[in-house]
Scaffold this motif. Structure first.
Motif, mmCIF file in Angstrom:
data_model
loop_
_atom_site.group_PDB
_atom_site.id
_atom_site.type_symbol
_atom_site.label_atom_id
_atom_site.label_comp_id
_atom_site.label_asym_id
_atom_site.label_seq_id
_atom_site.Cartn_x
_atom_site.Cartn_y
_atom_site.Cartn_z
ATOM 1 N N PHE A 45 0.834 -1.202 0.000
ATOM 2 C CA PHE A 45 0.000 0.000 0.000
ATOM 3 C C PHE A 45 0.873 1.259 0.000
ATOM 4 N N ASP A 46 1.916 1.232 0.824
ATOM 5 C CA ASP A 46 2.809 2.411 0.896
ATOM 6 C C ASP A 46 3.491 2.671 -0.435
ATOM 7 N N SER A 47 3.716 1.618 -1.194
ATOM 8 C CA SER A 47 4.460 1.782 -2.446
ATOM 9 C C SER A 47 3.580 2.227 -3.607
ATOM 10 N N ARG A 48 2.250 2.122 -3.474
ATOM 11 C CA ARG A 48 1.443 2.414 -4.673
ATOM 12 C C ARG A 48 0.095 3.072 -4.372
ATOM 13 N N GLU A 49 0.021 3.821 -3.317
ATOM 14 C CA GLU A 49 -1.274 4.399 -2.959
ATOM 15 C C GLU A 49 -1.925 5.052 -4.176
ATOM 16 N N ARG A 50 -3.186 4.722 -4.363
ATOM 17 C CA ARG A 50 -3.884 5.249 -5.542
ATOM 18 C C ARG A 50 -4.122 6.745 -5.409
ATOM 19 N N ASP A 51 -4.061 7.408 -6.534
ATOM 20 C CA ASP A 51 -4.243 8.857 -6.509
ATOM 21 C C ASP A 51 -5.734 9.178 -6.610
ATOM 22 N N VAL A 52 -6.413 8.991 -5.519
ATOM 23 C CA VAL A 52 -7.841 9.279 -5.459
ATOM 24 C C VAL A 52 -8.012 10.490 -4.556
ATOM 25 N N ALA A 53 -8.793 11.464 -5.041
ATOM 26 C CA ALA A 53 -8.862 12.764 -4.346
ATOM 27 C C ALA A 53 -9.080 12.629 -2.847
ATOM 28 N N TRP A 54 -10.039 11.804 -2.455
ATOM 29 C CA TRP A 54 -10.393 11.786 -1.036
ATOM 30 C C TRP A 54 -9.412 10.984 -0.186
ATOM 31 N N LEU A 81 -6.367 -8.762 10.820
ATOM 32 C CA LEU A 81 -5.398 -8.036 9.987
ATOM 33 C C LEU A 81 -5.250 -6.586 10.462
ATOM 34 N N VAL A 82 -6.382 -5.965 10.798
ATOM 35 C CA VAL A 82 -6.336 -4.584 11.296
ATOM 36 C C VAL A 82 -5.545 -4.525 12.611
ATOM 37 N N ASP A 83 -5.785 -5.492 13.473
ATOM 38 C CA ASP A 83 -5.049 -5.508 14.749
ATOM 39 C C ASP A 83 -3.554 -5.714 14.501
ATOM 40 N N ALA A 84 -3.231 -6.557 13.525
ATOM 41 C CA ALA A 84 -1.814 -6.819 13.238
ATOM 42 C C ALA A 84 -1.130 -5.594 12.630
ATOM 43 N N ALA A 85 -1.946 -4.678 12.093
ATOM 44 C CA ALA A 85 -1.370 -3.450 11.529
ATOM 45 C C ALA A 85 -1.067 -2.424 12.621
ATOM 46 N N VAL A 86 -1.347 -2.772 13.854
ATOM 47 C CA VAL A 86 -1.088 -1.968 15.054
ATOM 48 C C VAL A 86 -1.714 -0.574 14.927
ATOM 49 N N ASP A 87 -0.929 0.425 14.626
ATOM 50 C CA ASP A 87 -1.501 1.774 14.629
ATOM 51 C C ASP A 87 -1.827 2.264 13.228
ATOM 52 N N ARG A 88 -2.034 1.352 12.292
ATOM 53 C CA ARG A 88 -2.336 1.783 10.923
ATOM 54 C C ARG A 88 -3.609 1.107 10.375
ATOM 55 N N PRO A 89 -4.714 1.194 11.132
ATOM 56 C CA PRO A 89 -5.950 0.537 10.662
ATOM 57 C C PRO A 89 -6.459 1.123 9.347
ATOM 58 N N ALA A 90 -6.306 2.441 9.174
ATOM 59 C CA ALA A 90 -6.809 3.059 7.938
ATOM 60 C C ALA A 90 -6.098 2.477 6.729
ATOM 61 N N GLU A 91 -4.767 2.409 6.827
ATOM 62 C CA GLU A 91 -3.984 1.907 5.694
ATOM 63 C C GLU A 91 -4.280 0.433 5.448
ATOM 64 N N MET A 92 -4.480 -0.324 6.534
ATOM 65 C CA MET A 92 -4.764 -1.752 6.341
ATOM 66 C C MET A 92 -6.094 -1.945 5.615
#
Ligand code: SF4
Length: 384
Positions: free
Chosen positions: A33-42, A184-195
């Protein structure tokens, strides 16, 4: 990531905290996700209101389609207060063309609830979000995690497919999907939005329904369906819903160069939109001639009309697919003779009365079902 050595039976136990398979999946998904975040306005938005609007719009609609509607909607209604204070008619008009109008009605109602209950601040609490009009588990999870960083899963159709495949689920019940998405969200620790967004994005790009690009997938080594050769079977197909054909007849009623619009009831199909008066869609063919239309106009709207004529060839029969049935609408033209429904001079009475006599130059000011736009254009050209 390393290939999982812990592949468990389908629909297996809930992963425990620290489960190596889930941890490795989470890490790989976030890296991707960090390498290719889509360019969506919101995706760059931090305003909870705008995130909420975007998530509602994106449901059942392609991202590419949403962009222009999102820009227009948030420009016209930039805050919760602006949306809450707006007339539903205007909200539907701005929404026009995006379909699934219940979403617009719910957004409008929920904006009022947010003003009333939360002083205009979108709540961060999942239960408070769930209590708002039209907000289900997906929207609540998306808003809570993306806007407020709350560790809450958001399972849309794309996430359902990805999770069903990653964990090779024979049955992807909402409860099971929620449990695995939560792990999966829990395993992402403090990055639930990105997960949440990583899972949805993977489903929207690499892990497509028919031709998943497993060779390019960042989590292929941990994908249990790929290991088991069951990708094509996951998620299990839902029984196709039958989609019957229903027919209806509507009347284009002319009076002094204007056409009668009636407002549909707020609850129900295309609620709150303006329409021609007509019969309710029913299974079976529409008989030639009046098809009950004369009686409908008299009994439901108190209008007496001249004999019906088939509408112009360009728009005599309209076909439109709804999610649960196909509509075949036959249009007739006629003239008003007597009855209620206001006067042509009093066009703006429509909002209050549910009736409006509309001259062709004002057709586009009314929010109408998408399938009426082409007939209205034709009518405008041949106005009586
Ligand atoms: S390996 Fe294939 S099926 Fe599995 S998640 Fe990736 S794209 Fe989907």
């Amino acid at each position: 990531m390393t290939a999982s050595s812990q592949i468990s039976p389908s629909d297996g136990p809930t992963p425990r905290a620290g489960d190596a398979h889930v941890t490795a999946l989470a890490r790989a998904l976030l890296d991707w996700f960090d390498s290719r975040e889509r360019d969506v306005a919101w995706r760059h938005e931090r305003d909870p209101y705008r995130i909420w609007v975007a998530e509602v719009m994106a449901q059942q609609t392609r991202v590419g389609t949403v962009a222009s509607y999102y820009a227009r909607f948030t420009e016209r209604f930039p805050t919760v207060f602006a949306l809450a204070e707006a007339d539903l008619d205007e909200v539907l008009h701005v929404w026009q063309g995006l379909g699934y109008y219940a979403r617009a009605r719910h957004l409008h109602a929920a904006a009022g609830q947010i003003v009333e209950r939360h002083g205009g601040e979108v709540p961060s609490d999942v239960e408070a979000l769930r209590s708002l009009s039209g907000v289900g588990p997906y929207t609540a999870g998306a808003v809570a995690s993306i806007a407020f960083g709350v560790a809450e899963p958001a399972v849309d159709g794309n996430a359902r497919r990805v999770i069903s495949r990653l964990f090779d689920l024979e049955r992807s019940t909402p409860a099971r999907l929620d449990t695995l998405a939560r792990s999966l969200v829990d395993a992402a620790v403090d990055r639930p939005a990105e997960m949440n967004q990583a899972i949805m994005d993977l489903g929207g790009s690499v892990c497509s329904p028919r031709r998943p690009a497993c060779g390019d997938c960042p989590v292929s080594s941990g994908c249990r369906a790929l290991a088991a050769g069951t990708v094509a079977l996951r998620p299990p197909r839902r029984e196709p819903r039958s989609s019957p054909i229903r027919t209806a007849a509507s009347a284009v009623v002319w009076r002094d160069g204007a056409v009668l619009f009636v407002r549909r009831p707020e609850r129900g199909l295309l609620g709150g939109l303006w329409d021609f008066p007509g019969t309710k869609p029913e299974e079976g063919p529409v008989a030639p001639g009046d098809a009950g239309l004369v009686e409908e106009l008299r009994d439901a709207h108190g209008i007496v009309i001249a004999p019906l004529e088939p509408a112009g060839e360009a728009f005599a029969r309209i076909r439109h697919a709804f999610s649960h049935f196909h509509l075949e609408l036959v249009l007739f033209e006629t003239r008003w003779i007597s009855g209620k429904a206001g006067s042509v001079d009093d066009q703006m009475a429509g909002s209050a009365t549910g009736y409006a006599w509309v001259t062709p130059d004002r057709f586009e000011k009314f929010a109408v079902p998408a399938y009426l736009r082409s007939p209205l254009r034709s009518l405008g050209q041949g106005a009586r």
